[in-house]
Motif scaffolding. Sequence first.
Motif, short mmCIF file in Angstrom:
data_model
loop_
_atom_site.label_atom_id
_atom_site.label_comp_id
_atom_site.label_asym_id
_atom_site.label_seq_id
_atom_site.Cartn_x
_atom_site.Cartn_y
_atom_site.Cartn_z
N UNK A 291 -44.59 26.79 12.57
CA UNK A 291 -43.09 27.23 12.26
C UNK A 291 -42.22 26.22 13.42
N UNK A 292 -42.40 26.17 14.48
CA UNK A 292 -41.66 25.19 15.24
C UNK A 292 -41.73 23.77 14.90
N UNK A 293 -42.92 23.29 14.34
CA UNK A 293 -43.09 21.96 13.93
C UNK A 293 -42.35 21.78 12.57
N UNK A 294 -42.42 22.71 11.61
CA UNK A 294 -41.68 22.68 10.40
C UNK A 294 -40.19 22.71 10.68
N UNK A 295 -39.61 23.28 11.46
CA UNK A 295 -38.02 23.48 11.75
C UNK A 295 -37.64 22.12 12.56
N UNK A 305 -34.09 15.43 24.66
CA UNK A 305 -34.21 16.82 24.58
C UNK A 305 -32.93 17.66 24.25
N UNK A 306 -31.69 17.09 24.84
CA UNK A 306 -30.45 17.82 24.77
C UNK A 306 -29.97 17.68 23.15
N UNK A 307 -30.18 16.68 22.37
CA UNK A 307 -30.15 16.83 20.93
C UNK A 307 -30.86 17.97 20.40
N UNK A 308 -32.20 18.18 20.78
CA UNK A 308 -33.02 19.03 20.10
C UNK A 308 -32.85 20.40 20.49
N UNK A 309 -32.22 20.70 21.79
CA UNK A 309 -31.71 21.97 22.35
C UNK A 309 -30.45 22.28 21.54
N UNK A 310 -29.38 21.36 21.22
CA UNK A 310 -28.32 21.70 20.36
C UNK A 310 -28.74 21.95 19.02
N UNK A 311 -29.65 21.38 18.13
CA UNK A 311 -30.13 21.54 16.85
C UNK A 311 -30.72 22.94 16.62
N UNK A 312 -31.38 23.57 18.05
CA UNK A 312 -31.92 24.73 17.81
C UNK A 312 -30.75 25.99 18.07
N UNK A 314 -29.55 26.81 21.05
CA UNK A 314 -29.86 27.54 22.42
C UNK A 314 -28.90 26.97 23.66
N UNK A 315 -28.05 25.96 23.22
CA UNK A 315 -27.25 25.38 24.36
C UNK A 315 -26.17 26.42 24.51
N UNK A 316 -25.59 26.42 25.87
CA UNK A 316 -24.68 27.26 26.35
C UNK A 316 -23.34 26.65 25.52
N UNK A 317 -22.41 27.88 25.03
CA UNK A 317 -21.22 27.27 24.88
C UNK A 317 -20.06 27.03 25.99
N UNK A 318 -19.03 26.33 25.75
CA UNK A 318 -18.32 26.04 26.99
C UNK A 318 -16.63 26.47 26.71
N UNK A 319 -16.37 27.21 27.60
CA UNK A 319 -14.82 27.73 27.54
C UNK A 319 -14.08 27.15 28.76
N UNK A 320 -13.14 26.38 28.62
CA UNK A 320 -12.39 25.75 29.86
C UNK A 320 -11.07 25.36 29.13
N UNK A 332 -24.68 28.91 21.72
CA UNK A 332 -23.73 28.55 20.46
C UNK A 332 -24.35 29.07 19.23
N UNK A 333 -25.65 29.36 19.21
CA UNK A 333 -26.28 29.77 17.92
C UNK A 333 -25.96 29.06 16.61
N UNK A 334 -25.78 27.76 16.76
CA UNK A 334 -25.31 26.89 15.57
C UNK A 334 -26.36 26.24 14.90
N UNK A 335 -27.57 26.32 15.44
CA UNK A 335 -28.83 25.73 14.98
C UNK A 335 -29.64 26.30 14.04
N UNK A 336 -31.00 26.10 13.92
CA UNK A 336 -31.72 26.57 13.24
C UNK A 336 -32.17 28.06 13.66
N UNK A 337 -31.83 28.98 13.06
CA UNK A 337 -32.17 30.76 13.35
C UNK A 337 -33.73 30.74 13.38
N UNK A 338 -34.49 29.92 12.53
CA UNK A 338 -35.77 30.00 12.48
C UNK A 338 -36.55 29.56 13.51
N UNK A 339 -36.11 28.69 14.12
CA UNK A 339 -36.61 27.90 15.31
C UNK A 339 -35.96 28.79 16.60
#
Length: 422
Positions: A291-295, A305-312, A314-320, A332-339
Amino acid sequence: MITNRPVIGIDVAKDFCYYAAVSPTCTTFLKPFKALNTKQGLLFVLGQIRKVEEAFSSKPVIALESTGHYSQRIVHFFLKQGFEVYHINPLISHSIKNSVVRKVKTDQVDALELARLLFIHTFHPTTMPKEQLANLKVLTRTRGQIVQQRVEFLNKLQSTIEQIAPLFPDVLNPGSLTALTLLSKFPLPCEWTKNANQKAILDMLETLPRKGKLYAQQKYTALLSCADDAQVTGISLGAYACTIRCYVTIIQSLDLQISVIDEQIKVLSEQLPEVAILRSIPGIGDTLAPIILGEIGDIDRFMNAKQLVAFSGIDPSVKQSGNFVGTKNKLTKRGSPFLRHALYIAATTSIRKELKGSQVNSVIYEYYQRKIETKTKKQALGAVMNKLLRIIFSVLKSKQSFRLITPEQQVEMYQKSLQKVA
């Protein structure tokens, strides 16, 4: 950002698309036109694009919004034709709707604005996925959907059983092979107590779980007690027999399809060394690794790795804003929900203790324990998911199996590597 090439903007619909061509100076070259998503329609579009290519002596690039399965076929078609394709996230493309004061929203306007968007933002082109990885992604997503359907029907089955025999789930797990087989033949409590059915039920309880005659006799006694209780606490309606048999048949059919897909995934996994590398990480097993490899797909798509984290996602949103800096920021939950779902399962597995008391993944377990000292359990689990994903990036990039080492050992190895370079 595109600066010296024409762009074809595409607004995608189910049966047709609107196409518009913009010159390298971001002016309209071809007014928006409509074409069906058929062979004839797509060949007509290629003819129009050739006119653009001849006019500017440059092959146009393609820009379209990600619209689920409708856009996937269009992306695949243009990639096969050798075009550079930009598959734009709707979160970005939707922002252009407010770029003018007048509220104008049509498919023709959207096609033009998507083309012009490439002159404003910098995007990464979409690449044709490797066939094996694409197949793996389709299979694992299909499996996940079928498993979800099984959960839904199992919940319906259990709620129905509890109407006629409330204690049944305490005797047998409704989703087990034994319970499903029993309910398919004898769905009502009154049938469990008949002498004519005793031998058949005892045989099921003995052979299916493979736990012997003593276990079978104990379960049968509990089943009789459950049936006796149901005479008072349950609802006696014959229609429930038909309902239970229907649900059981559906669940058994879904189980069969899951086993067929699992076999296909197994065959593909044996051809992909990355699956074995992922399985070397404690907490990631035979089900999660594909599943992980397919996604993720080709790990070379990600520079770090930062790009992969954003793709998934699970990177924290920023409010400033001004002097205000948000401290309670969600993922952020803006990446792959399956991953994300696969990482969540891997994270919860990694922080567990096994039956003998040892940790599944001692390094991740200790990392989690440090995090919950200053964070909530939910936040700490998010941090574990982030760390696991960085480990996944590392092992896939290096093409080496995971080694369970402490952070101190990792620092020591890094310092030694620096000394060798010096």
